[in-house]
Design a protein around this motif. Structure first.
Motif, short mmCIF file in Angstrom:
data_model
loop_
_atom_site.label_atom_id
_atom_site.label_comp_id
_atom_site.label_asym_id
_atom_site.label_seq_id
_atom_site.Cartn_x
_atom_site.Cartn_y
_atom_site.Cartn_z
N GLN A 253 0.85 -1.19 0.00
CA GLN A 253 0.00 0.00 0.00
C GLN A 253 0.89 1.24 0.00
O GLN A 253 1.80 1.35 0.81
CB GLN A 253 -0.91 0.00 1.22
CG GLN A 253 -1.89 1.16 1.23
CD GLN A 253 -3.01 0.95 2.21
OE1 GLN A 253 -3.55 -0.15 2.33
NE2 GLN A 253 -3.37 2.00 2.94
N PRO A 254 0.65 2.18 -0.91
CA PRO A 254 1.52 3.35 -1.00
C PRO A 254 1.54 4.17 0.29
O PRO A 254 0.52 4.31 0.97
CB PRO A 254 0.91 4.16 -2.15
CG PRO A 254 0.16 3.15 -2.96
CD PRO A 254 -0.37 2.17 -1.97
N GLU A 255 2.73 4.71 0.59
CA GLU A 255 2.92 5.56 1.75
C GLU A 255 3.56 6.87 1.30
O GLU A 255 4.36 6.90 0.37
CB GLU A 255 3.84 4.88 2.76
CG GLU A 255 3.28 3.58 3.33
CD GLU A 255 4.23 2.91 4.31
OE1 GLU A 255 5.41 3.33 4.35
OE2 GLU A 255 3.79 2.00 5.03
N PRO A 256 3.23 7.98 1.98
CA PRO A 256 3.78 9.27 1.57
C PRO A 256 5.26 9.40 1.92
O PRO A 256 5.72 8.89 2.94
CB PRO A 256 2.94 10.28 2.36
CG PRO A 256 2.46 9.52 3.56
CD PRO A 256 2.27 8.10 3.09
N LEU A 257 5.99 10.07 1.05
CA LEU A 257 7.38 10.43 1.30
C LEU A 257 7.44 11.87 1.80
O LEU A 257 6.47 12.63 1.67
CB LEU A 257 8.19 10.30 0.01
CG LEU A 257 8.36 8.90 -0.57
CD1 LEU A 257 8.99 8.99 -1.95
CD2 LEU A 257 9.20 8.03 0.34
N ALA A 258 8.58 12.26 2.29
CA ALA A 258 8.80 13.64 2.69
C ALA A 258 9.19 14.48 1.49
O ALA A 258 10.17 15.25 1.50
CB ALA A 258 9.86 13.71 3.78
N VAL A 259 8.44 14.31 0.41
CA VAL A 259 8.64 15.06 -0.83
C VAL A 259 7.27 15.58 -1.24
O VAL A 259 6.35 14.80 -1.47
CB VAL A 259 9.21 14.17 -1.96
CG1 VAL A 259 9.38 14.98 -3.24
CG2 VAL A 259 10.53 13.55 -1.54
N PRO A 260 7.07 16.90 -1.32
CA PRO A 260 5.75 17.42 -1.65
C PRO A 260 5.35 17.11 -3.09
O PRO A 260 6.19 16.93 -3.96
CB PRO A 260 5.90 18.93 -1.44
CG PRO A 260 7.36 19.19 -1.63
CD PRO A 260 8.05 17.97 -1.11
N ASN A 261 4.04 17.04 -3.30
CA ASN A 261 3.50 16.88 -4.65
C ASN A 261 2.28 17.79 -4.79
O ASN A 261 1.52 17.97 -3.85
CB ASN A 261 3.12 15.43 -4.95
CG ASN A 261 2.60 15.26 -6.37
OD1 ASN A 261 1.41 15.07 -6.58
ND2 ASN A 261 3.47 15.36 -7.35
N ASN A 262 2.09 18.32 -5.97
CA ASN A 262 1.07 19.33 -6.22
C ASN A 262 -0.04 18.83 -7.15
O ASN A 262 -0.69 19.63 -7.82
CB ASN A 262 1.72 20.57 -6.84
CG ASN A 262 2.52 20.22 -8.10
OD1 ASN A 262 2.76 19.05 -8.38
ND2 ASN A 262 2.93 21.22 -8.84
#
Length: 407
Positions: A253-262
């Protein structure tokens, strides 16, 4: 079927969009070009290094995204050349908007072109089409539907095919579903990987669990044999990460990284030195002072425009966020298999205004949808949308990388 004749870009291209690579006087080792623009709007570049050494760039262009005159275009940069070829049209369906092209040099020697085709602004009607060339892209087969739209929604591609050591092909897709009675808005999009074990003759779909709102999955094989998938987020919060340890059969299951996305496209690539390079917009909904009311501007093609969720509910069916700035255009690096991305360099800055897709009036200033490639000599190439008017290309020679990107 032969490719169409080259367009007459001089009639439509903005000043300076001539495809010529010129040195950047402020950054030695960095060369810049704006590819000739065959139409008012040019968007969604994808780079591919072809077997003969050519660097190919495909994108879509026309009046505006969603209009039926949107077609796939292609230009090439020959080895040793400092100017791109004139764009050639590779699709021309007068009833559908043809978008998100990618080229795939298949192991058997064929060159595949895949792209989407949708009715007006309705991505839930999209199908994936295929053309094949047996002569390196000089001539092409007639288009055929590879993945049709279904009752559950349309199907889109954006990222390249991955070929595993076993010979298995992996093609990331995302399903565009609409809420019954409402136009598509992106809230319910989900990701999957199409798997072929017979050279593309047949495919089966492997869904990514928990991927609602996560699209543009980009897959590469890492040195330990695992597969890393990175995603764009419709929520405009962060780049997400999923892994597979069984050649794409199952995904975490995908998890967020500490990289922003717009809520805009990303692309990454394993580099020759073992690190991963990610091109993206280092921004998110947190950087937005406004958001779009409509996904598509009103344009005269007879279609009904899909509505994005607004801040007060309105057409909302989830939490997709449209209108976060599409800038800066950033190159980030990871040395730990994509878990962290501590090295970051902005390739171009600006306000990234994207509350409209309108290219004709110069009201869009996005730097978006980047694609990245590396040639055997170590040179990095990045192509991206520049204000929805042109495709901009950066050639980053090793001397630039050695100075700008710490090892």
């Amino acid at each position: 079927m032969s490719a169409a004749s080259p367009a007459g870009p001089a009639q439509t291209s903005p000043p300076g969009a001539d495809g010529v690579l010129r040195p950047d006087p402020a950054e030695p080792g960095r060369d810049v070009a704006h590819l000739a623009a065959p139409a008012a709007q040019n968007h969604a570049a994808n780079l591919t290094v072809l077997p003969g050494g050519d660097l190919a760039c495909v994108w879509f262009g026309g009046t505006q995204e969603g209009v039926a005159d949107i077609s796939v275009w292609c230009a090439r940069l020959r080895p040793g050349a400092d100017a791109w070829s004139a764009p050639v049209r590779l699709s021309d369906d007068a009833t559908r908007s043809e978008q998100n092209p990618l080229l795939f040099p298949a192991p058997g020697g064929e060159l595949w072109l895949l792209h989407t085709a949708q009715r007006s602004g309705h991505q839930d009607t999209a199908e994936v089409r295929l053309r094949v060339s047996g002569d390196g892209g000089t001539t092409w087969s007639p288009p055929r539907v590879l993945f049709p739209a279904t009752a559950e929604g349309g199907v889109f591609v954006r990222q390249p095919v991955t070929v595993l050591p076993s010979g298995r092909w992996l093609l990331p897709v995302f399903r565009c579903a609409a809420v019954p009675g409402r136009a598509w808005s992106g809230d319910r999009d989900t990701s999957a990987v199409m798997v072929s074990d017979d050279g593309g003759a047949s495919w089966r779909e492997r869904p990514v669990p928990g991927s609602t709102g996560l699209v543009h999955m980009n897959v590469h094989r890492l040195p330990d044999g695992s597969l890393l998938g990175l995603f764009r987020s419709r929520r405009a919060d962060a780049v997400h990460r999923s892994v597979s340890y069984d050649d794409g059969e199952t995904w975490s299951q995908p998890e967020p990284l500490a990289v922003p996305n717009n809520n805009s496209s990303i692309q990454y690539l394993p580099l020759a030195d073992g690190r991963l390079a990610l091109v993206h917009n280092h921004s998110s909904a947190a950087d937005a002072t406004a958001r779009r009311v409509s996904l598509y501007d009103e344009i005269d093609d007879g279609g009904v425009r899909a509505q994005a969720p607004d801040q007060d509910g309105g057409e909302a069916t989830g939490d997709a966020f449209w209108g976060a700035p599409r800038a800066p255009l950033t190159l980030s690096l990871s040395a730990d298999g994509g878990r962290t991305w501590p090295v970051r360099r902005d390739l171009e800055t600006g306000d990234g205004h994207c509350l409209t897709n309108n290219s004709r009036d110069g009201r869009n200033r996005e730097l978006s949808y980047p694609s990245i490639a590396q040639k055997p000599d170590g040179t990095l190439h990045v192509a991206y949308t520049h204000h929805r008017r042109t495709i901009k290309h950066l050639r980053l020679r090793p001397v630039w990388a050695d100075r700008e990107i710490p090892v």
